[in-house]
Design a protein around this motif. Structure first.
Motif, PDB file in Angstrom:
ATOM      1  N   ASP A 125     -29.273 -25.217 -11.274  1.00  7.85           N
ATOM      2  CA  ASP A 125     -30.272 -26.150 -11.779  1.00  7.85           C
ATOM      3  C   ASP A 125     -31.521 -26.008 -10.919  1.00  7.85           C
ATOM      4  O   ASP A 125     -31.495 -26.295  -9.718  1.00  7.85           O
ATOM      5  CB  ASP A 125     -29.740 -27.581 -11.712  1.00  7.85           C
ATOM      6  CG  ASP A 125     -30.670 -28.591 -12.352  1.00  7.85           C
ATOM      7  OD1 ASP A 125     -31.878 -28.569 -12.032  1.00  7.85           O
ATOM      8  OD2 ASP A 125     -30.216 -29.408 -13.170  1.00  7.85           O
ATOM      9  N   VAL A 132     -24.280 -25.088 -11.561  1.00  9.84           N
ATOM     10  CA  VAL A 132     -23.899 -25.597 -12.876  1.00  9.84           C
ATOM     11  C   VAL A 132     -22.850 -24.657 -13.443  1.00  9.84           C
ATOM     12  O   VAL A 132     -23.092 -23.451 -13.577  1.00  9.84           O
ATOM     13  CB  VAL A 132     -25.118 -25.673 -13.817  1.00  9.84           C
ATOM     14  CG1 VAL A 132     -24.688 -26.155 -15.201  1.00  9.84           C
ATOM     15  CG2 VAL A 132     -26.187 -26.589 -13.237  1.00  9.84           C
ATOM     16  N   ARG A 161     -31.423 -29.076 -19.053  1.00  4.60           N
ATOM     17  CA  ARG A 161     -31.556 -28.566 -17.684  1.00  4.60           C
ATOM     18  C   ARG A 161     -32.310 -27.240 -17.721  1.00  4.60           C
ATOM     19  O   ARG A 161     -32.308 -26.531 -18.722  1.00  4.60           O
ATOM     20  CB  ARG A 161     -30.188 -28.359 -17.026  1.00  4.60           C
ATOM     21  CG  ARG A 161     -29.370 -29.625 -16.911  1.00  4.60           C
ATOM     22  CD  ARG A 161     -28.031 -29.338 -16.259  1.00  4.60           C
ATOM     23  NE  ARG A 161     -27.945 -29.898 -14.917  1.00  4.60           N
ATOM     24  CZ  ARG A 161     -26.799 -30.167 -14.306  1.00  4.60           C
ATOM     25  NH1 ARG A 161     -25.651 -29.901 -14.894  1.00  4.60           N
ATOM     26  NH2 ARG A 161     -26.786 -30.686 -13.100  1.00  4.60           N
ATOM     27  N   TYR A 162     -32.926 -26.924 -16.600  1.00  3.77           N
ATOM     28  CA  TYR A 162     -33.612 -25.651 -16.444  1.00  3.77           C
ATOM     29  C   TYR A 162     -32.790 -24.810 -15.464  1.00  3.77           C
ATOM     30  O   TYR A 162     -32.646 -25.182 -14.294  1.00  3.77           O
ATOM     31  CB  TYR A 162     -35.038 -25.862 -15.933  1.00  3.77           C
ATOM     32  CG  TYR A 162     -35.853 -26.739 -16.850  1.00  3.77           C
ATOM     33  CD1 TYR A 162     -36.463 -26.213 -17.989  1.00  3.77           C
ATOM     34  CD2 TYR A 162     -35.995 -28.110 -16.595  1.00  3.77           C
ATOM     35  CE1 TYR A 162     -37.203 -27.016 -18.839  1.00  3.77           C
ATOM     36  CE2 TYR A 162     -36.731 -28.921 -17.438  1.00  3.77           C
ATOM     37  CZ  TYR A 162     -37.334 -28.364 -18.560  1.00  3.77           C
ATOM     38  OH  TYR A 162     -38.062 -29.174 -19.409  1.00  3.77           O
ATOM     39  N   LEU A 163     -32.262 -23.702 -15.940  1.00  3.24           N
ATOM     40  CA  LEU A 163     -31.292 -22.936 -15.169  1.00  3.24           C
ATOM     41  C   LEU A 163     -31.847 -21.587 -14.728  1.00  3.24           C
ATOM     42  O   LEU A 163     -32.562 -20.918 -15.481  1.00  3.24           O
ATOM     43  CB  LEU A 163     -30.027 -22.716 -16.001  1.00  3.24           C
ATOM     44  CG  LEU A 163     -29.340 -23.978 -16.540  1.00  3.24           C
ATOM     45  CD1 LEU A 163     -28.118 -23.596 -17.367  1.00  3.24           C
ATOM     46  CD2 LEU A 163     -28.961 -24.922 -15.405  1.00  3.24           C
TER      47      LEU A 163
END
Length: 299
Positions: A125, A132, A161-163
């Motif tokens: 994340d 994650v 979410r930004y992964l």
């Protein structure tokens, strides 16, 4: 006596993922059984291919894939791409279109939960920094997230979410294996370029190299931390190793060396050894490596 639940954990490491392929070749031919596969970054890619077809024939196809890879197939970095990123204010240098194409044409599964072996993909994340664990959903999306090296590739938006690259939070996700109930953990590290005489000159290669150094030391710490929770065996990485994590010109040689070394390790009882549960990997300064001709692992 019940057979312990076994997890195979694959770390990240750019082009050194070829080392894991050699390990997988030897392990599959020795019929080493695992109950789940967990990977981060390039380890997620290799892990997904293995979980998709965990047979010697399946690994042979992975070997052929790697033998044909060139840097432009994974990291098509060009001056034009850099200029474009600066002009348009992008937060990444290249699009992962070529990596996406490799996944689409090579994997038989479309969703993570379709894998014959339970598969878990680790990403990071980018806002919170935590690992994650992706265990369901699009395998393509999960793999693009897990391999999204910051600055090089764009982040992946998923479920709010930004992964980015799983190696940022946990390059060798032993903690995830323990959380999933593994009692025995087989770690396939990519190793580190211990025999380089000077730092990589390419910006992205240097970033990956430094991340690799940090991640291998994290592996040492995690093995010590979780040794009481699971029996941990580390397949020995190659050493000395003078190949940059950005260099795809020597993948065939890395695969062959890793396969031979893993066969020797298995023949010597590496999996069933009554000795130490793990072997901390100690990485020497390049002068020490040059003086001794190699860095080495010791208990």
């Amino acid at each position: 006596m019940a057979v312990p639940k076994t997890a195979m954990v694959l770390s990240g490491g750019g082009s050194l993922g070829a080392v894991q392929v050699g390990m997988l070749q030897a392990l599959s031919r020795a019929n080493v059984a695992v109950d789940m596969v967990i990977g981060a970054s390039v380890g997620a890619l290799n892990g997904a291919f293995f979980a998709d077809d965990p047979t010697p024939a399946g690994v042979d196809r992975l070997v052929e894939l790697w033998r044909g890879l060139r840097r432009r197939d994974v990291f098509p970095l060009t001056l034009l791409a850099g200029i474009k990123a600066l002009l348009f204010g992008q937060d990444h240098l290249i699009e992962p279109s070529r990596l996406r194409a490799i996944v689409q044409r090579s994997l038989r599964i479309e969703r993570i939960e379709q894998a014959p072996l339970p598969l878990h993909v680790v990403a990071t994340d980018v806002l919170g920094g935590e690992a994650v664990l992706l265990s369901r959903g699009s395998v393509e999306t999960a793999l693009l997230a897990s391999t999204a090296i910051p600055v090089v590739f764009p982040h992946v938006a998923l479920d709010g979410r930004y992964l980015v690259d799983g190696g940022v939070a946990n390059n060798t996700p032993i903690a995830s294996a323990v959380a999933l109930g593994a009692e025995r953990i087989l770690v396939l590290p990519t190793g580190v370029s211990c025999a380089l005489r000077e730092p990589p000159r390419n910006m992205a290669a240097l970033a990956l190299h430094v991340m690799g150094l940090q991640n291998m030391r994290q592996l040492d710490r995690d093995v010590e931390r979780y040794a009481a929770d699971a029996r941990i065996a580390i397949v020995p990485p190659l050493c000395p190793l003078g190949v940059s994590v950005f260099d795809f010109s020597q993948t065939a040689a890395l695969i062959e060396r890793a396969a031979a070394q893993t066969r020797d390790w298995l023949d010597a009882g590496g999996l069933a050894s009554n000795g130490p549960l793990h072997v901390p990997l100690v990485h020497h300064h390049h002068r020490a490596a040059a003086a001794h001709g190699a860095c080495h692992a010791h208990a």
